[in-house]
Design a protein around this motif. Structure first.
Motif, PDB file in Angstrom:
ATOM      1  N   ARG A  48      41.773  27.003  48.963  1.00 56.03           N
ATOM      2  CA  ARG A  48      42.039  28.154  47.917  1.00 56.03           C
ATOM      3  C   ARG A  48      43.762  27.722  47.520  1.00 56.03           C
ATOM      4  N   ALA A  49      44.010  27.410  49.065  1.00 52.62           N
ATOM      5  CA  ALA A  49      45.751  27.661  48.700  1.00 52.62           C
ATOM      6  C   ALA A  49      46.356  26.135  48.125  1.00 52.62           C
ATOM      7  N   ALA A  50      45.345  24.634  48.294  1.00 52.16           N
ATOM      8  CA  ALA A  50      46.020  23.721  47.326  1.00 52.16           C
ATOM      9  C   ALA A  50      45.775  23.888  46.315  1.00 52.16           C
ATOM     10  N   VAL A  51      44.749  24.504  45.222  1.00 53.86           N
ATOM     11  CA  VAL A  51      44.568  24.858  43.500  1.00 53.86           C
ATOM     12  C   VAL A  51      44.929  25.901  43.062  1.00 53.86           C
ATOM     13  N   TRP A  52      45.486  27.298  44.135  1.00 54.20           N
ATOM     14  CA  TRP A  52      45.900  28.614  43.875  1.00 54.20           C
ATOM     15  C   TRP A  52      47.109  28.312  42.715  1.00 54.20           C
ATOM     16  N   PRO A  53      48.375  27.361  43.344  1.00 55.70           N
ATOM     17  CA  PRO A  53      49.724  27.118  42.675  1.00 55.70           C
ATOM     18  C   PRO A  53      48.840  27.023  40.753  1.00 55.70           C
ATOM     19  N   ALA A  54      48.316  26.316  40.809  1.00 55.36           N
ATOM     20  CA  ALA A  54      47.594  25.522  39.595  1.00 55.36           C
ATOM     21  C   ALA A  54      47.204  26.379  38.271  1.00 55.36           C
ATOM     22  N   LEU A  55      46.077  27.097  38.924  1.00 57.39           N
ATOM     23  CA  LEU A  55      45.609  28.681  39.132  1.00 57.39           C
ATOM     24  C   LEU A  55      46.666  29.617  38.217  1.00 57.39           C
ATOM     25  N   VAL A  56      47.280  30.015  39.062  1.00 58.49           N
ATOM     26  CA  VAL A  56      49.293  30.820  38.551  1.00 58.49           C
ATOM     27  C   VAL A  56      49.400  30.109  37.697  1.00 58.49           C
ATOM     28  N   ALA A  57      49.974  28.847  37.204  1.00 58.73           N
ATOM     29  CA  ALA A  57      50.771  27.940  35.998  1.00 58.73           C
ATOM     30  C   ALA A  57      50.544  28.387  34.942  1.00 58.73           C
ATOM     31  N   GLY A  58      49.112  28.371  34.948  1.00 60.71           N
ATOM     32  CA  GLY A  58      47.922  28.718  34.128  1.00 60.71           C
ATOM     33  C   GLY A  58      47.929  30.138  33.378  1.00 60.71           C
ATOM     34  N   SER A  59      48.431  30.502  33.547  1.00 58.35           N
ATOM     35  CA  SER A  59      47.377  32.217  34.039  1.00 58.35           C
ATOM     36  C   SER A  59      48.545  33.591  34.971  1.00 58.35           C
ATOM     37  N   PRO A  60      49.811  33.298  34.856  1.00 57.03           N
ATOM     38  CA  PRO A  60      51.091  34.102  35.671  1.00 57.03           C
ATOM     39  C   PRO A  60      50.372  35.268  36.366  1.00 57.03           C
ATOM     40  N   MET A  61      49.451  35.694  35.401  1.00 57.43           N
ATOM     41  CA  MET A  61      49.114  37.158  35.789  1.00 57.43           C
ATOM     42  C   MET A  61      48.636  37.218  36.373  1.00 57.43           C
ATOM     43  N   TYR A  62      47.646  36.590  37.302  1.00 57.24           N
ATOM     44  CA  TYR A  62      46.591  36.091  38.718  1.00 57.24           C
ATOM     45  C   TYR A  62      47.626  36.669  39.465  1.00 57.24           C
ATOM     46  N   GLU A  63      48.823  36.208  39.961  1.00 58.95           N
ATOM     47  CA  GLU A  63      50.171  36.917  41.000  1.00 58.95           C
ATOM     48  C   GLU A  63      49.992  38.699  40.779  1.00 58.95           C
ATOM     49  N   ARG A  64      50.197  38.872  39.346  1.00 63.71           N
ATOM     50  CA  ARG A  64      50.281  40.516  39.512  1.00 63.71           C
ATOM     51  C   ARG A  64      48.776  41.271  40.046  1.00 63.71           C
ATOM     52  N   TYR A  65      48.287  40.921  39.360  1.00 68.45           N
ATOM     53  CA  TYR A  65      46.475  41.181  39.765  1.00 68.45           C
ATOM     54  C   TYR A  65      46.555  41.180  41.510  1.00 68.45           C
ATOM     55  N   THR A  66      47.276  40.009  41.811  1.00 68.89           N
ATOM     56  CA  THR A  66      46.821  40.177  43.226  1.00 68.89           C
ATOM     57  C   THR A  66      47.508  42.022  44.318  1.00 68.89           C
ATOM     58  N   ALA A  67      48.936  41.598  43.703  1.00 71.82           N
ATOM     59  CA  ALA A  67      49.301  42.860  44.061  1.00 71.82           C
ATOM     60  C   ALA A  67      48.867  43.847  43.932  1.00 71.82           C
ATOM     61  N   ARG A  68      48.480  44.212  42.463  1.00 68.91           N
ATOM     62  CA  ARG A  68      47.610  45.447  42.224  1.00 68.91           C
ATOM     63  C   ARG A  68      46.424  46.127  42.929  1.00 68.91           C
ATOM     64  N   SER A  69      45.768  44.777  42.985  1.00 62.36           N
ATOM     65  CA  SER A  69      44.298  44.765  43.356  1.00 62.36           C
ATOM     66  C   SER A  69      44.790  45.057  44.975  1.00 62.36           C
ATOM     67  N   GLY A  70      45.285  44.360  45.895  1.00 59.43           N
ATOM     68  CA  GLY A  70      45.555  44.351  47.093  1.00 59.43           C
ATOM     69  C   GLY A  70      44.628  43.365  47.933  1.00 59.43           C
ATOM     70  N   ARG A  71      44.221  42.723  46.975  1.00 60.12           N
ATOM     71  CA  ARG A  71      42.983  42.015  47.616  1.00 60.12           C
ATOM     72  C   ARG A  71      43.152  40.520  46.725  1.00 60.12           C
TER      73      ARG A  71
END
Length: 152
Positions: free
Chosen positions: A118-141
């Motif tokens: 998961r860690a290997a693909v996460w940077p590419a996912l966040v690069a395409g959709s930066p809001m995933y970082e905010r969603y992670t922080a907001r959700s607590g999961r």
């Protein structure tokens, strides 16, 4: 320009609260207007799963990232809500699914990514959709990430 505007909107507190009520209605409208075909080109798909509890067919429009080997990555963000989206439970219960993507429909096998994978693909996912970082922080999961591998 449009993508950047949507990325900004999707990361706002207002959208994270209103998105779960607004987006399903917009997706149903998009389904009717597009006759069930994905809109958004290579960055979107329609996921067809079997309901985890009901056993009924379910359709969900999702953003995706295509991997070099042809697999697709999808993220269970649920607009930063505390709970995982229902479609992720569907894939955990019934990993054999189908997608409509880039003008064709095909069967896939879903696999939840964890740890280093998961860690290997996460940077590419966040690069395409930066809001995933905010969603992670907001959700607590930790947002669920699935690899959808085409079945031949």
């Amino acid at each position: 320009m449009i993508k950047a505007g949507f990325q900004w909107l999707a990361g706002t507190e207002w959208f994270m609260r209103a998105g779960p009520r607004i987006m399903p209605k917009l997706e149903r409208l998009a389904d009717r207007l597009s006759r069930g075909r994905p809109v958004g080109g290579e960055r979107s798909l329609v996921l067809m799963t079997t309901g985890a509890r009901t056993g009924q067919p379910r359709r969900t429009r999702l953003a995706c990232v295509r991997e070099p080997g042809g697999s697709l990555l999808v993220v269970g963000s649920n607009f930063g809500a505390e709970r995982h989206p229902a479609w992720t439970a569907n894939l955990l219960a019934h990993p054999d699914a189908a997608v409509a993507h880039a003008g064709r429909e095909f069967p896939v096998r879903a696999r939840l990514l964890a740890g280093g994978e998961r860690a290997a693909v996460w940077p590419a996912l966040v690069a395409g959709s930066p809001m995933y970082e905010r969603y992670t922080a907001r959700s607590g999961r930790e947002l669920r990430v699935f690899r959808l591998t085409p079945e031949q």
